[in-house]
Design a protein around this motif. Sequence first.
Motif, mmCIF file in Angstrom:
data_model
loop_
_atom_site.group_PDB
_atom_site.id
_atom_site.type_symbol
_atom_site.label_atom_id
_atom_site.label_comp_id
_atom_site.label_asym_id
_atom_site.label_seq_id
_atom_site.Cartn_x
_atom_site.Cartn_y
_atom_site.Cartn_z
ATOM 1 N N VAL A 94 17.255 6.801 84.411
ATOM 2 C CA VAL A 94 18.554 6.441 83.848
ATOM 3 C C VAL A 94 18.401 5.211 82.955
ATOM 4 O O VAL A 94 17.909 4.175 83.416
ATOM 5 C CB VAL A 94 19.582 6.153 84.961
ATOM 6 C CG1 VAL A 94 20.912 5.702 84.367
ATOM 7 C CG2 VAL A 94 19.780 7.392 85.830
ATOM 8 N N PRO A 95 18.780 5.293 81.678
ATOM 9 C CA PRO A 95 18.642 4.144 80.779
ATOM 10 C C PRO A 95 19.453 2.944 81.262
ATOM 11 O O PRO A 95 20.485 3.089 81.910
ATOM 12 C CB PRO A 95 19.186 4.675 79.449
ATOM 13 C CG PRO A 95 19.069 6.155 79.553
ATOM 14 C CD PRO A 95 19.295 6.478 80.996
ATOM 15 N N GLY A 96 18.949 1.757 80.911
ATOM 16 C CA GLY A 96 19.671 0.540 81.239
ATOM 17 C C GLY A 96 19.034 -0.284 82.330
ATOM 18 O O GLY A 96 19.486 -1.391 82.623
ATOM 19 N N GLY A 97 17.968 0.235 82.945
ATOM 20 C CA GLY A 97 17.290 -0.505 83.997
ATOM 21 C C GLY A 97 15.804 -0.245 83.949
ATOM 22 O O GLY A 97 15.340 0.759 83.394
ATOM 23 N N GLY A 98 15.021 -1.142 84.559
ATOM 24 C CA GLY A 98 13.574 -0.975 84.567
ATOM 25 C C GLY A 98 13.032 -0.889 83.158
ATOM 26 O O GLY A 98 13.368 -1.694 82.291
ATOM 27 N N ASP A 99 12.181 0.108 82.914
ATOM 28 C CA ASP A 99 11.635 0.327 81.574
ATOM 29 C C ASP A 99 12.373 1.440 80.837
ATOM 30 O O ASP A 99 11.898 1.931 79.813
ATOM 31 C CB ASP A 99 10.144 0.696 81.680
ATOM 32 C CG ASP A 99 9.304 -0.438 82.254
ATOM 33 O OD1 ASP A 99 9.558 -1.598 81.870
ATOM 34 O OD2 ASP A 99 8.426 -0.168 83.093
ATOM 35 N N ALA A 100 13.512 1.856 81.381
ATOM 36 C CA ALA A 100 14.234 2.997 80.810
ATOM 37 C C ALA A 100 15.209 2.546 79.740
ATOM 38 O O ALA A 100 15.964 1.590 79.925
ATOM 39 C CB ALA A 100 14.964 3.756 81.915
ATOM 40 N N GLY A 101 15.185 3.263 78.630
ATOM 41 C CA GLY A 101 16.098 2.966 77.526
ATOM 42 C C GLY A 101 16.261 4.192 76.653
ATOM 43 O O GLY A 101 16.186 5.330 77.109
ATOM 44 N N GLY A 102 16.459 3.939 75.356
ATOM 45 C CA GLY A 102 16.691 5.041 74.435
ATOM 46 C C GLY A 102 15.535 6.026 74.349
ATOM 47 O O GLY A 102 15.732 7.210 74.104
ATOM 48 N N VAL B 117 15.870 8.924 76.783
ATOM 49 C CA VAL B 117 16.833 9.908 76.291
ATOM 50 C C VAL B 117 16.194 10.746 75.184
ATOM 51 O O VAL B 117 16.341 11.976 75.143
ATOM 52 C CB VAL B 117 18.097 9.197 75.770
ATOM 53 C CG1 VAL B 117 19.081 10.200 75.177
ATOM 54 C CG2 VAL B 117 18.751 8.390 76.886
ATOM 55 N N TYR B 118 15.482 10.080 74.305
ATOM 56 C CA TYR B 118 14.833 10.750 73.176
ATOM 57 C C TYR B 118 13.883 11.846 73.662
ATOM 58 O O TYR B 118 13.952 13.001 73.212
ATOM 59 C CB TYR B 118 14.066 9.697 72.360
ATOM 60 C CG TYR B 118 13.465 10.180 71.068
ATOM 61 C CD1 TYR B 118 12.337 10.974 71.045
ATOM 62 C CD2 TYR B 118 14.022 9.809 69.843
ATOM 63 C CE1 TYR B 118 11.767 11.398 69.858
ATOM 64 C CE2 TYR B 118 13.472 10.233 68.653
ATOM 65 C CZ TYR B 118 12.351 11.026 68.659
ATOM 66 O OH TYR B 118 11.804 11.453 67.483
ATOM 67 N N VAL B 119 12.992 11.512 74.581
ATOM 68 C CA VAL B 119 12.007 12.486 75.057
ATOM 69 C C VAL B 119 12.697 13.647 75.761
ATOM 70 O O VAL B 119 12.340 14.820 75.571
ATOM 71 C CB VAL B 119 10.991 11.809 75.998
ATOM 72 C CG1 VAL B 119 10.060 12.840 76.624
ATOM 73 C CG2 VAL B 119 10.184 10.760 75.233
ATOM 74 N N ARG B 120 13.699 13.335 76.579
ATOM 75 C CA ARG B 120 14.377 14.390 77.341
ATOM 76 C C ARG B 120 15.067 15.389 76.422
ATOM 77 O O ARG B 120 14.891 16.612 76.561
ATOM 78 C CB ARG B 120 15.389 13.762 78.308
ATOM 79 C CG ARG B 120 16.121 14.790 79.165
ATOM 80 C CD ARG B 120 16.835 14.141 80.330
ATOM 81 N NE ARG B 120 18.009 13.367 79.924
ATOM 82 C CZ ARG B 120 18.081 12.060 79.965
ATOM 83 N NH1 ARG B 120 17.045 11.340 80.365
ATOM 84 N NH2 ARG B 120 19.186 11.428 79.597
ATOM 85 N N PHE B 121 15.856 14.890 75.470
ATOM 86 C CA PHE B 121 16.645 15.802 74.649
ATOM 87 C C PHE B 121 15.821 16.464 73.560
ATOM 88 O O PHE B 121 16.083 17.621 73.201
ATOM 89 C CB PHE B 121 17.853 15.065 74.062
ATOM 90 C CG PHE B 121 18.975 14.930 75.044
ATOM 91 C CD1 PHE B 121 19.890 15.954 75.214
ATOM 92 C CD2 PHE B 121 19.082 13.809 75.838
ATOM 93 C CE1 PHE B 121 20.913 15.849 76.136
ATOM 94 C CE2 PHE B 121 20.097 13.685 76.766
ATOM 95 C CZ PHE B 121 21.016 14.716 76.920
ATOM 96 N N LEU B 122 14.817 15.773 73.021
ATOM 97 C CA LEU B 122 13.937 16.426 72.063
ATOM 98 C C LEU B 122 13.210 17.579 72.726
ATOM 99 O O LEU B 122 13.122 18.687 72.162
ATOM 100 C CB LEU B 122 12.937 15.425 71.494
ATOM 101 C CG LEU B 122 11.864 16.004 70.566
ATOM 102 C CD1 LEU B 122 12.492 16.660 69.353
ATOM 103 C CD2 LEU B 122 10.873 14.915 70.143
ATOM 104 N N SER B 123 12.696 17.362 73.930
ATOM 105 C CA SER B 123 11.993 18.424 74.649
ATOM 106 C C SER B 123 12.921 19.609 74.915
ATOM 107 O O SER B 123 12.532 20.768 74.762
ATOM 108 C CB SER B 123 11.427 17.888 75.965
ATOM 109 O OG SER B 123 10.500 16.843 75.733
ATOM 110 N N ARG B 124 14.156 19.310 75.304
ATOM 111 C CA ARG B 124 15.123 20.381 75.570
ATOM 112 C C ARG B 124 15.345 21.240 74.332
ATOM 113 O O ARG B 124 15.354 22.483 74.412
ATOM 114 C CB ARG B 124 16.452 19.771 76.024
ATOM 115 C CG ARG B 124 17.513 20.805 76.397
ATOM 116 C CD ARG B 124 18.884 20.177 76.561
ATOM 117 N NE ARG B 124 19.438 19.765 75.276
ATOM 118 C CZ ARG B 124 20.656 19.246 75.123
ATOM 119 N NH1 ARG B 124 21.422 19.049 76.182
ATOM 120 N NH2 ARG B 124 21.093 18.909 73.918
#
Length: 415
Positions: free
Chosen positions: A19-27, A30-37
């Motif tokens: 989930v973006p917004g914490g740890g090393d997670a950010g845009g 989201v980019y990798v997830r939706f591009l792959s989809r």
Amino acid sequence: MRPLRRIAVLSLHTSPLAVPGGGDAGGMNVYVRFLSRELVAMGAEVDVFTRMTSRDLEPVEYPRPGARLVHLPGAPSDEVPKEELPSRLPELERQLRLFAASDGSRYDVIHSHYWLSGRVGLALQQDWRVPLVHSMHTMAKVKNQHLLPGEAPEPRIRVQGEQQIAAGCARLIANTRTEATELTDLYGAAPGKIDVVPPGVDLTTFHPGGRSSARRTAGIGEDEFHILFAGRIQVLKGPQILLAAAELLRQAHPEMKLRISIVGEPSGATRLDLAPLIHRHGLAGRVKLAPPVPAGQLAAWFRSADVVAVPSYSESFGLVALEAQACGIPVVATNVGGLPSAVSHGATGLLVDGHGAQDWAAALAELYEYPQFRRRLGANAAIHAAAFGWEQTAALTAHSYQHAVDHFRAGRQIA
């Protein structure tokens, strides 16, 4: 052109499901997830390789037919911080190779994200004899140009790694023309092998509507001026700038019923503890801190806002700005990096030169003082963001892949 059937995606330092917004997670997640989809929707088979987030996970997940998420156990993110990953790359690479060999996987192209993945991708490009396409997302030399006093520069190993990737990969994908220029000017990348592909936005989740219900859910009154920040709580993202500007905004407009929501959590070497800053700026009771939330809830947060603030010191694009605009909310953002590509100044939001609290307060005050102007920006913002669907991003990325394959094969035949 022969259709590309199998794609290996490397996102070794962070999972696309985080989930973006914490740890090393950010845009980038989201980019990798939706591009792959979307690549799968175009008929490709996509294997995404990432490090485990915990040892309880299954080795392989199947998010949808044609897509696999492979968890490599060499450096679980709940045990190994990102800063230690360079020393763990050989083990992650070994496990990736073992999986591909045991599975009999053969790929047409490799797409790596961030420099850690690119280092592994260069080795795989040579041994698998398939082209590597790389997306930097952020760059050490760019970040080092925007260091704050006392902030440590990016490590030399990263600078060297990015230099090697820029020289050795088959193609580079840049989010904006600004990033493409940085790749050529700072890293000497050949302009002819750079493709500019803007990120997308999930328009089924981020869209206008439901403002009143979103404000009720967030506890925001109709007569309150609500400013939202969403992202990691660290100096680089600039929430401290928003708080300093908010103090000046209140002084200039004592009648204002100001509310600020900050959605995210502290992370990284420059993480911030906002509680002392909130007290120092006299904002106790006016600021709500909320943890990172999934996309659907984040969209509701955006719709509850009058304006979304993106006071970052560096952004390769600024996906939060695009997602907020897709919800019909104007954005005030720093005039740096890719944010001028995401936000159209005076049409969908306002761009602020620098990080002076007075300048930020003035920009926010303009949207408070002129509600009709604010609403017009929001309407334009939704139209602007609607042109950034992930389908277009995937189509342009697939075209880049095809260029990489064609040139790579031609080079091998000449050799």
